[in-house]
Design an enzyme around this catalytic site. Structure first.
Site, PDB file in Angstrom:
ATOM      1  N   GLY A  56      -0.845 -10.808   1.948  1.00  0.00           N
ATOM      2  CA  GLY A  56       0.363 -10.186   2.524  1.00  0.00           C
ATOM      3  C   GLY A  56       0.553 -10.611   3.969  1.00  0.00           C
ATOM      4  NE  ARG A  81      -1.429 -10.794  -2.486  1.00  0.00           N
ATOM      5  CZ  ARG A  81      -0.456 -10.106  -1.885  1.00  0.00           C
ATOM      6  NH1 ARG A  81       0.776 -10.200  -2.312  1.00  0.00           N
ATOM      7  NH2 ARG A  81      -0.723  -9.318  -0.857  1.00  0.00           N
ATOM      8  CG  ASP A 103     -12.017  -7.613   2.763  1.00  0.00           C
ATOM      9  OD1 ASP A 103     -12.364  -8.106   3.852  1.00  0.00           O
ATOM     10  OD2 ASP A 103     -12.187  -6.417   2.463  1.00  0.00           O
ATOM     11  CB  THR A 108      -4.291  -6.940   6.347  1.00  0.00           C
ATOM     12  OG1 THR A 108      -3.778  -5.840   5.579  1.00  0.00           O
ATOM     13  CG2 THR A 108      -5.646  -6.538   6.892  1.00  0.00           C
ATOM     14  CG  ASP A 129      -2.972  -2.462   3.812  1.00  0.00           C
ATOM     15  OD1 ASP A 129      -1.929  -1.859   4.126  1.00  0.00           O
ATOM     16  OD2 ASP A 129      -3.117  -3.065   2.740  1.00  0.00           O
ATOM     17  CG  ASP A 147      -7.558  -3.091   3.856  1.00  0.00           C
ATOM     18  OD1 ASP A 147      -7.268  -4.009   4.633  1.00  0.00           O
ATOM     19  OD2 ASP A 147      -7.264  -3.106   2.648  1.00  0.00           O
ATOM     20  NE  ARG A 181      -0.150  -2.260  -4.421  1.00  0.00           N
ATOM     21  CZ  ARG A 181       0.279  -3.510  -4.577  1.00  0.00           C
ATOM     22  NH1 ARG A 181      -0.539  -4.453  -4.969  1.00  0.00           N
ATOM     23  NH2 ARG A 181       1.531  -3.815  -4.316  1.00  0.00           N
TER      24      ARG A 181
END
Ligand code: ADP
Ligand code: F6P
Length: 324
Positions: free
Chosen positions: A15, A76, A107, A129, A131, A133, A175
């Site tokens: 992303g 992707r 990751d 990212t 996120d 995360d 997500r």
């Protein structure tokens, strides 16, 4: 095994995130300043396999630091998850004289970088990212912009929610990770925050809290819901039926991934991009850049992928306490 690098490639993968362009710019200019050639690989690992490779000069990245998205494009690529795809990617690097690659992504993208390293191409990852995360780093490029974009949007929804004495469920991205939801929950003073990491599927608790807060005279009720919990529209219907309070769902969606990066994203991306070039210049491989405990550091990719990151209990408790 380390080797001297002459030409490096840079790609963005997974992303997109605001600040990726600032990272590309830093990689390009730091490398060129150190006598390296730089090639841009378009559309992530898919573009590598398709040999969508362009020369990048210092001026190629002019006027990009303030732009959202990624000038290289991203994608992707399932083929790159196969040993054949990875060997083909490394072969294409050799064909184009690329002996080191900077991968900007999350990751999943690091696993691709690890595979390229196993196939003899020096690699380094940069955390990109929205996120937040990635366990080896306290900061990921794009998070600050995304959270500020979501915060501004939630403030606006809150205005109309208060005017109409409504409950609003606002769904933010994430997500598998609830960092955007947690930060917005605190920054927007939400009454409830639903995180994938903490959600107990106890909707009755939320309904009770709405009924209680109405009794105490609150005229609105803001629920920040993470994408990973989801189902905001049906949740709104059920909450309205159970509480009698008009309830609306707003899904913020991809607006959170776009827009001009904040100063914080531009600066961290610039330092991390420069640091990644330093790692390749030093002949290191299979590394990932992180910002941890107040310092820029680099980690072995395997070590980084094995690290765990969890929502801070203390931050979560504070968010709940302040929402009374
Ligand atoms: P992110 O990098 O944000 O975590 P993804 O998980 O979608 O995003 O991964 C981005 C890309 O990285 C994938 O489309 C694929 O090309 C590559 N990738 C992901 N997992 C692997 C893997 N196990 N081995 C090799 N490449 C991978
Ligand atoms: O960039 C991170 C993210 O926004 C996640 O929160 C979400 O899971 C994912 O991207 C969705 O991306 P896409 O729809 O592009 O697969």
């Amino acid at each position: 095994m380390s080797k001297e690098i002459k030409t490096i490639g840079v790609l963005t993968s997974g992303g997109d995130a605001p600040g990726m362009n600032a990272a590309i710019r830093a990689v390009v200019r730091k490398s060129i300043a150190n006598g390296l050639k730089v090639k841009g690989i378009k559309k992530g690992y898919q573009g590598l396999l398709n040999e969508e490779i362009i020369d990048l000069e210092a001026h190629s990245v002019s006027d990009t630091i303030q732009r959202g998205g990624t000038i290289l494009g991203t994608a992707r690529c399932m083929e790159f998850k196969t040993p054949e795809g990875q060997a083909k990617g490394a072969e294409i690097c050799r064909k184009h004289g690329i002996d080191g690659i900077v991968v900007i992504g999350g990751d999943g993208s690091y696993k691709g970088a690890q595979a390229l390293a196993r196939n003899g191409i020096n690699t380094v990852g940069i955390p990109g990212t929205i996120d937040l995360d990635i366990a080896c780093t306290d900061y990921t490029i794009g998070f600050d912009t995304a959270v500020n974009t979501a915060m501004d949007a939630i403030d606006k929804v809150r205005d109309t929610s208060s005017s109409h004495e409504r409950c609003s469920i606002i769904e933010v991205m994430g997500r598998n990770a609830g960092y955007i939801a947690l930060w917005c929950g605190i920054a927007n003073g939400a009454e409830d925050i639903l995180l994938p990491e903490k959600y107990d599927y106890n909707e009755q608790r939320i309904i009770n809290s709405i009924i209680d807060s109405r009794k105490r005279g609150k005229t609105h009720h803001i629920i920040i819901n993470a994408e990973g919990v989801g189902h905001s529209v049906s949740m709104a219907r059920r909450i309205e039926a159970a509480t009698g309070m008009e309830t609306r769902a707003t899904i913020l969606g991809y607006m959170q991934r776009g827009g001009s990066p904040t100063a914080k994203d531009r600066v961290y991306a610039s330092i991390m991009g420069s640091y990644a070039a330093d790692i390749l210049l030093a002949g290191k491989s299979n590394r990932v850049v992180g910002y941890k405990n107040g310092h820029y550091q680099d980690f072995d990719i395997e070590e980084a992928l094995n690290m765990k990151k969890e929502i801070s209990e203390y931050e979560y408790e504070v968010s709940r306490l302040l929402s009374v």
